[in-house]
Design a protein around this motif. Structure first.
Motif, mmCIF file in Angstrom:
data_model
loop_
_atom_site.group_PDB
_atom_site.id
_atom_site.type_symbol
_atom_site.label_atom_id
_atom_site.label_comp_id
_atom_site.label_asym_id
_atom_site.label_seq_id
_atom_site.Cartn_x
_atom_site.Cartn_y
_atom_site.Cartn_z
ATOM 1 N N ASN A 1 7.897 42.679 29.319
ATOM 2 C CA ASN A 1 9.113 41.773 29.131
ATOM 3 C C ASN A 1 10.285 42.550 29.383
ATOM 4 O O ASN A 1 11.286 42.490 28.907
ATOM 5 C CB ASN A 1 9.109 41.602 27.561
ATOM 6 C CG ASN A 1 7.905 41.148 26.841
ATOM 7 O OD1 ASN A 1 7.579 40.009 27.569
ATOM 8 N ND2 ASN A 1 7.207 41.432 26.077
ATOM 9 N N ARG B 1 5.933 34.220 29.470
ATOM 10 C CA ARG B 1 7.346 34.703 29.629
ATOM 11 C C ARG B 1 8.107 33.964 30.435
ATOM 12 O O ARG B 1 9.408 34.240 30.868
ATOM 13 C CB ARG B 1 7.172 36.286 30.278
ATOM 14 C CG ARG B 1 6.015 36.895 29.345
ATOM 15 C CD ARG B 1 6.028 38.472 30.045
ATOM 16 N NE ARG B 1 5.068 39.241 29.087
ATOM 17 C CZ ARG B 1 3.691 39.064 29.194
ATOM 18 N NH1 ARG B 1 3.173 38.255 29.686
ATOM 19 N NH2 ARG B 1 2.932 39.858 28.167
ATOM 20 N N LYS C 1 13.441 35.380 29.934
ATOM 21 C CA LYS C 1 12.706 34.022 30.338
ATOM 22 C C LYS C 1 13.538 33.177 31.473
ATOM 23 O O LYS C 1 14.590 33.386 31.733
ATOM 24 C CB LYS C 1 12.929 33.234 29.233
ATOM 25 C CG LYS C 1 11.571 33.818 28.008
ATOM 26 C CD LYS C 1 11.503 32.660 27.049
ATOM 27 C CE LYS C 1 10.406 33.228 26.062
ATOM 28 N NZ LYS C 1 10.135 32.319 24.868
#
Length: 308
Positions: free
Chosen positions: A273, A19, A277
């Motif tokens: 998540n 991630r 990123k």
């Protein structure tokens, strides 16, 4: 002035390669052996005010395993103040004090540092902020400088505004455990425009939002309410296992009341998540490790696993 044992530093924890999220922890727990983390920050300017006003005695409030009680006792001892801790739960005193101190390392250390303990009922404890009750305490103990439960007031927030430094501008998120709201308020006030502050309350409910709004003007923050594990000082086998595994994996001890829950929540958010990123997160280690001994006593009584 309290002696700072070691300057706070940012320690790399891990990078989630999938991630692209990096996690660091600010080691506020290293500031002082007993007045560690946010307690050091909260007490700093309160103690300066007490000295300036010529007080010789401190009074504060807390529960039987309060990090704040021990921190205040240690700070008072170091700076030459007398200290009185008003403790919630009259059944802990009233002839039971030797037994209480034998089983409660937090209160035992506070007494060894010179703090006088005064146990009151939970009903009286609810009146701790009422002027009439405070006047009764002054009649009983004489003049004193009052430090609120948990240490939170405007001077505490001022101290917590010094946690973040200019070198922390590169972090996208700052995460902090929340008890009374003082620490996160200071962090919000000193946060940078590009940052979001995430608070992980150790208590159930959303009532802390109003308390925090008393001290802040920025809106770059939110409370993450899903990781209290049932409420203040509530733990289960899942949290215990997480804290023990985290310590084994990263050589970092977390306390079960605040930082353990915050870190569990952060890692869960990363896994699901929540963060985009290339995000860099700075989590604050607010200390409280002295409470592990007392928690283990309670865990043993309940037949649960021990914190390592």
């Amino acid at each position: 002035m309290l002696h700072c044992q070691e300057k706070s530093k940012n320690q790399f924890v891990f990078k989630d390669e999938k991630r692209k999220v990096e996690l660091y922890i600010k080691r506020e727990d290293l500031l002082h052996p007993l007045v560690s983390g946010n307690k050091f920050r909260k007490l700093k300017y309160n103690l300066k005010r007490a000295q300036k006003e010529g007080h010789t005695q401190l009074v504060t409030f807390g529960g039987a395993f309060s990090n704040h009680i021990l921190a205040t006792a240690a700070a008072a001892n170091e700076l030459g103040f007398k200290s009185i801790g008003i403790i919630r739960g009259e059944e802990l005193g009233n002839g039971n004090l030797p037994k209480t101190l034998e089983s409660n390392s937090t209160l035992r250390q506070a007494v060894n540092l010179g703090m006088q303990l005064y146990f009151i009922s939970r009903q009286d404890y609810r009146n701790k902020n009422e002027n009439d009750y405070l006047e009764k305490l002054e009649q009983k103990f004489g003049s004193f400088y009052l430090i609120p439960e948990g240490g939170t007031n405007e001077l505490a927030v001022q101290g917590c505004e010094e946690i973040l430094t200019p070198t922390d501008i590169h972090f996208d998120y700052v995460a902090v455990a929340v008890g009374t709201g003082g620490t996160i308020s200071g962090v919000i006030n000193s946060s940078f425009e590009s940052q979001q502050v995430l608070g992980f309350p150790a208590l159930r409910g959303d009532f802390l939002r109003a308390e925090i709004q008393r001290f802040v003007k920025k809106d770059n923050w939110q409370l993450i309410l899903n990781y209290h594990f049932g409420g203040y000082a509530k733990v289960n086998e899942e949290l215990i296992s997480f804290i023990n595994t985290f310590k084994q994996d990263y050589q970092l001890a977390l306390d079960p009341v605040y930082t353990g829950k915050m870190m569990y929540g952060l890692l869960d958010l990363i896994k699901n998540n929540y963060f985009s990123k290339n995000t860099r997160i700075l989590a604050l280690h607010t200390g409280g490790l002295q409470g592990i001994y007392g928690m283990n006593v309670k865990l043993k009584q309940k037949g649960l696993s021990q914190l390592q």
